[in-house]
Structures are given as structure tokens and as C-alpha cells.
Design a protein around this motif. Structure first.
Motif, PDB file in Angstrom:
ATOM      1  N   ILE A 199      53.268  47.859  39.875  1.00  0.00           N
ATOM      2  CA  ILE A 199      52.119  47.708  39.650  1.00  0.00           C
ATOM      3  C   ILE A 199      51.939  48.924  39.638  1.00  0.00           C
ATOM      4  O   ILE A 199      51.506  49.907  40.368  1.00  0.00           O
ATOM      5  CB  ILE A 199      51.712  46.846  41.005  1.00  0.00           C
ATOM      6  CG1 ILE A 199      52.037  45.642  41.607  1.00  0.00           C
ATOM      7  CG2 ILE A 199      49.655  47.061  41.015  1.00  0.00           C
ATOM      8  CD1 ILE A 199      51.301  44.386  40.762  1.00  0.00           C
TER       9      ILE A 199
ATOM     10  N   PHE B 263      47.600  51.225  40.053  1.00  0.00           N
ATOM     11  CA  PHE B 263      46.483  50.859  40.453  1.00  0.00           C
ATOM     12  C   PHE B 263      45.730  52.320  39.165  1.00  0.00           C
ATOM     13  O   PHE B 263      46.309  53.852  38.740  1.00  0.00           O
ATOM     14  CB  PHE B 263      46.874  51.726  42.006  1.00  0.00           C
ATOM     15  CG  PHE B 263      47.059  50.384  42.908  1.00  0.00           C
ATOM     16  CD1 PHE B 263      46.668  49.438  43.189  1.00  0.00           C
ATOM     17  CD2 PHE B 263      48.482  50.122  43.195  1.00  0.00           C
ATOM     18  CE1 PHE B 263      46.958  48.654  43.847  1.00  0.00           C
ATOM     19  CE2 PHE B 263      48.867  49.856  44.097  1.00  0.00           C
ATOM     20  CZ  PHE B 263      48.120  48.718  44.545  1.00  0.00           C
TER      21      PHE B 263
ATOM     22  N   TYR C 185      40.884  44.247  44.586  1.00  0.00           N
ATOM     23  CA  TYR C 185      41.631  44.524  43.717  1.00  0.00           C
ATOM     24  C   TYR C 185      41.567  43.615  42.961  1.00  0.00           C
ATOM     25  O   TYR C 185      43.065  42.950  43.002  1.00  0.00           O
ATOM     26  CB  TYR C 185      43.393  45.069  44.316  1.00  0.00           C
ATOM     27  CG  TYR C 185      42.759  46.379  45.597  1.00  0.00           C
ATOM     28  CD1 TYR C 185      42.854  47.438  45.118  1.00  0.00           C
ATOM     29  CD2 TYR C 185      42.489  45.932  46.893  1.00  0.00           C
ATOM     30  CE1 TYR C 185      43.086  48.765  45.787  1.00  0.00           C
ATOM     31  CE2 TYR C 185      42.294  47.210  48.080  1.00  0.00           C
ATOM     32  CZ  TYR C 185      42.826  48.661  47.252  1.00  0.00           C
ATOM     33  OH  TYR C 185      42.779  49.576  47.918  1.00  0.00           O
ATOM     34  N   ARG C 186      41.701  44.183  42.039  1.00  0.00           N
ATOM     35  CA  ARG C 186      41.563  43.143  40.647  1.00  0.00           C
ATOM     36  C   ARG C 186      43.368  42.770  39.456  1.00  0.00           C
ATOM     37  O   ARG C 186      42.587  43.773  39.236  1.00  0.00           O
ATOM     38  CB  ARG C 186      40.057  42.980  40.031  1.00  0.00           C
ATOM     39  CG  ARG C 186      40.140  41.783  38.979  1.00  0.00           C
ATOM     40  CD  ARG C 186      38.604  41.524  38.256  1.00  0.00           C
ATOM     41  NE  ARG C 186      38.603  41.257  37.248  1.00  0.00           N
ATOM     42  CZ  ARG C 186      37.711  40.501  36.588  1.00  0.00           C
ATOM     43  NH1 ARG C 186      36.735  41.552  36.430  1.00  0.00           N
ATOM     44  NH2 ARG C 186      37.327  39.961  35.970  1.00  0.00           N
ATOM     45  N   PRO C 187      43.600  42.247  39.411  1.00  0.00           N
ATOM     46  CA  PRO C 187      44.607  42.342  38.064  1.00  0.00           C
ATOM     47  C   PRO C 187      44.153  42.744  37.208  1.00  0.00           C
ATOM     48  O   PRO C 187      43.614  41.023  36.744  1.00  0.00           O
ATOM     49  CB  PRO C 187      45.948  41.366  37.961  1.00  0.00           C
ATOM     50  CG  PRO C 187      45.339  40.792  40.062  1.00  0.00           C
ATOM     51  CD  PRO C 187      44.363  41.328  40.257  1.00  0.00           C
TER      52      PRO C 187
ATOM     53  N   ARG D 220      48.253  46.121  34.764  1.00  0.00           N
ATOM     54  CA  ARG D 220      46.894  46.374  35.938  1.00  0.00           C
ATOM     55  C   ARG D 220      45.844  46.351  37.080  1.00  0.00           C
ATOM     56  O   ARG D 220      45.434  46.004  36.771  1.00  0.00           O
ATOM     57  CB  ARG D 220      46.436  47.904  34.433  1.00  0.00           C
ATOM     58  CG  ARG D 220      45.812  48.632  34.967  1.00  0.00           C
ATOM     59  CD  ARG D 220      44.859  49.873  33.505  1.00  0.00           C
ATOM     60  NE  ARG D 220      43.959  48.235  33.104  1.00  0.00           N
ATOM     61  CZ  ARG D 220      42.596  48.420  33.116  1.00  0.00           C
ATOM     62  NH1 ARG D 220      41.811  49.803  33.992  1.00  0.00           N
ATOM     63  NH2 ARG D 220      42.156  47.033  32.467  1.00  0.00           N
ATOM     64  N   VAL D 221      45.820  47.103  38.193  1.00  0.00           N
ATOM     65  CA  VAL D 221      45.175  46.790  39.562  1.00  0.00           C
ATOM     66  C   VAL D 221      43.891  48.246  39.019  1.00  0.00           C
ATOM     67  O   VAL D 221      44.391  49.054  39.306  1.00  0.00           O
ATOM     68  CB  VAL D 221      45.349  46.202  40.839  1.00  0.00           C
ATOM     69  CG1 VAL D 221      45.081  46.172  41.424  1.00  0.00           C
ATOM     70  CG2 VAL D 221      46.872  44.934  40.041  1.00  0.00           C
TER      71      VAL D 221
ATOM     72  N   CYS E  55      39.367  37.965  44.650  1.00  0.00           N
ATOM     73  CA  CYS E  55      39.796  37.368  43.200  1.00  0.00           C
ATOM     74  C   CYS E  55      40.517  35.452  43.207  1.00  0.00           C
ATOM     75  O   CYS E  55      41.053  35.407  44.750  1.00  0.00           O
ATOM     76  CB  CYS E  55      40.833  37.165  42.569  1.00  0.00           C
ATOM     77  SG  CYS E  55      41.078  39.026  42.250  1.00  0.00           S
TER      78      CYS E  55
ATOM     79  N   PHE F 198      44.629  36.913  32.437  1.00  0.00           N
ATOM     80  CA  PHE F 198      44.636  38.212  33.761  1.00  0.00           C
ATOM     81  C   PHE F 198      43.370  38.839  31.719  1.00  0.00           C
ATOM     82  O   PHE F 198      43.021  37.516  30.801  1.00  0.00           O
ATOM     83  CB  PHE F 198      45.040  39.543  32.248  1.00  0.00           C
ATOM     84  CG  PHE F 198      46.553  39.404  33.931  1.00  0.00           C
ATOM     85  CD1 PHE F 198      46.842  40.144  34.395  1.00  0.00           C
ATOM     86  CD2 PHE F 198      47.979  38.844  32.614  1.00  0.00           C
ATOM     87  CE1 PHE F 198      47.356  40.043  35.494  1.00  0.00           C
ATOM     88  CE2 PHE F 198      48.631  39.318  33.442  1.00  0.00           C
ATOM     89  CZ  PHE F 198      48.837  40.119  34.844  1.00  0.00           C
ATOM     90  N   PRO F 199      41.636  39.186  32.487  1.00  0.00           N
ATOM     91  CA  PRO F 199      42.494  39.731  33.927  1.00  0.00           C
ATOM     92  C   PRO F 199      41.690  38.198  35.036  1.00  0.00           C
ATOM     93  O   PRO F 199      41.949  37.586  34.272  1.00  0.00           O
ATOM     94  CB  PRO F 199      40.827  40.008  33.633  1.00  0.00           C
ATOM     95  CG  PRO F 199      39.651  40.229  32.881  1.00  0.00           C
ATOM     96  CD  PRO F 199      40.702  39.894  32.064  1.00  0.00           C
ATOM     97  N   TYR F 200      41.893  38.750  36.388  1.00  0.00           N
ATOM     98  CA  TYR F 200      41.664  37.466  36.779  1.00  0.00           C
ATOM     99  C   TYR F 200      40.254  37.712  37.560  1.00  0.00           C
ATOM    100  O   TYR F 200      39.615  38.616  37.236  1.00  0.00           O
ATOM    101  CB  TYR F 200      42.022  38.124  38.436  1.00  0.00           C
ATOM    102  CG  TYR F 200      43.684  37.233  38.904  1.00  0.00           C
ATOM    103  CD1 TYR F 200      44.856  38.054  37.671  1.00  0.00           C
ATOM    104  CD2 TYR F 200      43.900  37.472  40.094  1.00  0.00           C
ATOM    105  CE1 TYR F 200      46.056  38.112  37.784  1.00  0.00           C
ATOM    106  CE2 TYR F 200      45.758  36.973  40.062  1.00  0.00           C
ATOM    107  CZ  TYR F 200      46.393  36.601  39.395  1.00  0.00           C
ATOM    108  OH  TYR F 200      47.595  36.844  39.979  1.00  0.00           O
TER     109      TYR F 200
ATOM    110  N   THR G 213      51.896  39.770  47.368  1.00  0.00           N
ATOM    111  CA  THR G 213      51.228  40.435  48.731  1.00  0.00           C
ATOM    112  C   THR G 213      52.049  40.520  50.283  1.00  0.00           C
ATOM    113  O   THR G 213      52.150  39.672  50.847  1.00  0.00           O
ATOM    114  CB  THR G 213      50.405  40.467  48.628  1.00  0.00           C
ATOM    115  OG1 THR G 213      49.321  41.103  46.743  1.00  0.00           O
ATOM    116  CG2 THR G 213      49.546  42.195  49.164  1.00  0.00           C
TER     117      THR G 213
END
Length: 478
Positions: free
Chosen positions: A228, A230, A272-274, A288-289, A325, A338-340, A457
């Protein structure tokens, strides 16, 4: 490279101005100290902090994660009804002497000036979380400048503290006066006979900060199949729709301190969006988050009630439009898109707790000082079930504080337990106060957690399970 050099030159220029300012103010304080009618006051403290990781499979040089000198100054010029107040923090750390590849304790990757005036570089930082002009009297007051707002009654998590984002570069392990970032704002308070009204306007967004890549307190989500990564934090555009506004009404009813509040503006909590799969030459695949901020509306209330040796506290905030999300099935990577997707959701966060002032002097002869036990429960949740759960929720916190040897030896024990996602921190602390302005303390942070399934998570404490840390401080008040 040219832009980086330019940024560093700007920061060094600002730093020089601040250094000259502090020198002048210190000399002014010394020259006016003997004047009984002085309108100028100057106080503060200097502190040295050392953090050492306690894992035994490393050299001592590698175990030392931070050596930091901090100076906090409180400067006021003027009368009670009209004055200027500044409370700058100046930090210098061992990152000054480390290579550019070692970011363990760096404040910033590069020279930077934030929107609230915080000046950061790798090895030093100057922040002005409080710097405002105050005008007011017995009926009302007005403040303009960087401010910190103490809305709410809870001791650990404050759902109704809407304005000040968090400095999470050391997660929960900064001092209490370092956790919140000041926001440039205009605040007004009106005092009625049985009611106080406070209004706050923040003209532009100030985002929180988190530990960057390579930092000691970086969140390493190592239970995911793909690493992951950020992304950088970006403030919202300077636009009317990204301003923040809040109002709070406070009163005392039947011996209970009670407040109601409302807020609309940027959410201090990140989403925090993937965003995508990163595919780079000679690098492993990664996700990428992006830490994102959205406008949010809150309604809140808080109360505090004293009953004999107990003080009970409760705090609640609800929102009809907090973003979250949509969850996806992470068990099969082929099903992830992606993206969420981000959608609005009903949201609720609350804290319940109490302070128990233990009458230890009744059981231990000649015991002095206050013995306090603080316990609190915090939970945050979305109304819709298909939303990703809040990262910080379902925490029980407890803290025991006492002093011995006529106030010279303060002791504390703090425990923070994540209930839904197993994890915990135990934080004992002991100090010695020489009672001449000088004091020292030694504390130990023990972190633990477990992961029950991949690609989920877990508790924050699980990701810091290798960060057991010994902290030694030397503190001098002046």
C-alpha cells in the motif's frame, strides 16, 4: 531541482526572520521583566526528547529513532481586553545530521511553508498553531488569526472538535498540546446571562498531516498481498464552498455543563481511497491510496456532570453526508475495481467516559496530590452497511495518574484497546520534578495487535507492533 532549491531558500528566509523575532522578543522580555505595569509577557519551556526502539535485533545506533529539541514560547503584548498572542513551537531534530535517504525522524521531505504558516524542512520545524489578535470585554470577544478550539468534553477522542485537524506523524504519541494544528480563522464569542455563543469562520482548508514514507511512525500495511502506497496530502482549493463555519451554544442546566454545536466545512478526517494499481519499471505492483477530504455537515452535543468524586462526560456528533468508500470483495483481486466509489452516508460518532478523583489520601497516610482514573469509550459508525468502516473506532481508553514524594514524582499509566479489531497500547510513565522549573520523565510504549485475515484493515496498533519505544525527556519551564 531548481524548484526544490527555491523552496529551501524561502523556508530559510522565513526561519531567519523568526529567529530574529525570537531574539528581539527575548531581549524585550528581559528588559521589561522588572516593570510591574508591563504589558508584555513572555514564558514557555524548552524540552529534549529521545526515542529509542527496544527491539534487540539491531545496533544501538539504529535503535535511536529521534533526538529532538523543542522550544515552546507564549508571548502576549497588550491588555486583557486588547492584545496580541503568539505561541510558536520551534523544533530541531537529529534529522539535520542524517543523509537524505534516512527519513526516520524528518519533519518534511522537503522545505515547505503550509497554509497556516508552519515552516518545515527535514531537520527543523517552526509552527504557529496559536497566533491571533484578541479584542473583547465582559460581553463579547473577537479573535483573528491561527487558533485552536477546545470544543467537546471527552478526554481522548472529541467528535465535536470539528475545526483543528490532527498531526498524526507520531500517531497518538505526541504531547496533548501538539496533536492539533491551528487554523487561520475568525472567532467571536458572546456572553449572555445564562448562555455563551461562539461562532467560527475558517476561510480555507488546512489538512492534517500523517507520517510520510520512511518515517518511524509510518503505517506499513503489511498484511495486504500488494504493498500500500499513500499519496501526498493535498488541501482543497481556496473556494467559498471549501470554507468552514461553526456555531456552539453552551450553558449550565441543573448543574450540568451542556453544549450544542453545528458545523459545515472540510472534514478533518481523511477518506483513504484506493485509487489504482501502480505499475512502474523494476518495482513491485502496489496499490496507490489517496487521502481525500470532502465537505461535511455535523450536528453535535456534549455534556459534563460532576457527582461527588466523579465527573461524567458524553459527546455526540452526527452527519447526514459524510463520505465513505463502498466496500469491495478483496478476497479475489480480479473483482476489485479502481478507483473505489465514494458516496455520502449517515454517520455517528460518540464518546462516553468519566474521571474518578480517587480519595487515596483516605487510605494512604500523608498522601498528597490528585489521584485520577480516566475511562472512555469511543465509537464511530456509518448508517449504511456497505461502507468501509472508520479506521479509528471501538476504542476503550483508561489512564491512571498520581503524584508522590510531595509532588516530585508523577506517575501515569495509559492503556488504549481496540475492541473490534484486536490491538492495544500500554504506556507507563514516571517522572521527577526538581520543583525549580526542571523536570525529567521516562516512559515506555508497548504496542501489540494481530491480523486474522489477509487484505483486511486491522487495528492501527497491529501495524506498529514492532515500534515498542522508550522515551526520555528533559523539560525546563521558564
Amino acid at each position: 531541482m531548481t524548484g526544490r532549491i527555491k523552496n529551501r531558500a524561502i523556508v530559510q528566509g522565513f526561519s531567519l526572520v523568526f529567529s530574529l523575532f525570537f531574539l528581539i522578543m527575548t531581549q524585550a522580555a528581559a528588559s521589561e521583566q522588572d516593570s510591574s505595569d508591563s504589558r508584555f509577557t513572555f514564558s514557555g519551556f524548552i524540552e529534549l526528547e529521545n526515542q529509542v526502539n527496544t527491539r534487540t535485533d539491531q545496533d544501538f545506533q539504529d535503535a535511536v529513532k529521534k533526538n529532538e529539541a523543542r522550544g515552546k514560547f507564549k508571548i502576549r503584548w497588550g491588555e486583557d481586553n486588547a492584545h496580541v498572542f503568539l505561541s510558536p513551537d520551534v523544533y530541531v531534530s537529529s534529522a539535520l545530521f542524517k543523509s537524505d535517504n534516512d527519513n526516520t525522524c524528518a519533519y518534511s521531505d522537503d522545505a515547505d511553508v503550509a497554509r497556516n504558516g508552519r515552516i518545515s524542512d527535514r531537520g527543523y520545524e517552526i509552527s504557529l498553531n496559536e497566533a491571533y489578535v484578541h479584542v473583547g470585554g465582559g460581553k463579547a470577544r473577537l479573535r483573528v488569526g491561527n487558533q485552536i478550539y477546545g470544543w467537546g468534553t471527552a478526554d481522548v477522542f472529541n467528535p465535536t472538535s470539528y475545526f483543528n485537524p490532527y498531526d498524526m506523524r507520531e500517531t497518538f504519541f505526541k504531547d496533548d498540546d501538539e496533536m492539533k494544528l491551528g487554523v487561520p480563522s475568525v472567532s467571536g464569542m458572546v456572553f449572555f446571562e445564562n448562555l455563551t455563543m461562539e461562532m467560527v469562520f475558517v476561510p480555507f482548508h488546512i489538512p492534517g498531516v500523517i507520517a510520510g514514507n520512511g518515517r518511524y511512525w509510518e503505517i506499513n500495511m503489511d498484511n495486504y498481498q500488494l504493498p500500500i502506497v499513500f499519496d501526498d496530502i493535498r488541501p482543497l482549493d481556496r473556494d467559498l464552498q471549501n470554507c468552514g463555519f461553526g456555531v456552539r451554544f453552551s450553558s449550565t442546566v441543573f448543574g450540568t455543563d451542556l453544549s450544542f454545536s453545528a458545523y459545515h466545512g472540510p472534514d478533518k478526517d481523511f477518506l483513504y481511497r484506493p485509487a489504482e494499481i501502480l505499475i512502474e519499471p523494476d518495482e513491485p505492483l502496489a496499490v496507490r491510496v489517496v487521502p481525500e477530504t470532502y465537505p461535511v455537515t455535523y450536528l453535535g452535543m456534549d455534556l459534563s456532570k460532576s457527582l461527588d468524586t466523579f465527573v461524567f462526560q458524553a459527546e455526540l456528533a452526527i452527519s447526514p453526508d459524510k463520505r465513505a468508500c463502498l466496500e469491495q470483495n478483496t478476497a479475489d483481486a480480479a473483482d476489485i475495481r479502481f478507483p473505489y466509489t465514494v458516496k455520502r452516508s449517515g454517520y455517528l460518532a460518540y464518546a462516553l467516559g468519566f474521571n474518578y478523583f480517587i480519595p487515596l489520601h483516605q487510605w494512604i497516610q500523608d498522601h498528597e496530590g490528585d489521584t485520577v482514573l480516566t475511562v472512555e469509550w469511543y465509537q464511530a459508525l456509518f448508517k449504511e452497511k456497505d461502507r468501509a468502516e472508520p479506521m479509528v473506532s471501538d476504542f476503550i481508553s483508561a489512564r491512571f495518574e498520581d503524584t508522590y514524594a510531595r509532588g516530585r514524582v508523577p506517575v501515569a499509566l495509559t492503556c488504549l484497546v481496540s475492541v473490534d479489531k484486536p490491538g492495544a497500547v500500554i504506556w507507563p510513565k514516571i517522572g521527577y520534578d526538581f520543583q525549580n522549573g526542571l523536570s525529567t520523565s521516562l516512559s515506555y510504549i508497548f504496542l501489540d495487535g494481530r491480523s486474522d485475515a489477509p487484505n483486511t484493515t486491522e487495528s492501527l496498533f497491529y501495524y506498529f507492533r514492532n515500534n515498542d519505544t522508550l522515551i526520555w525527556k528533559i523539560h525546563y519551564d521558564f
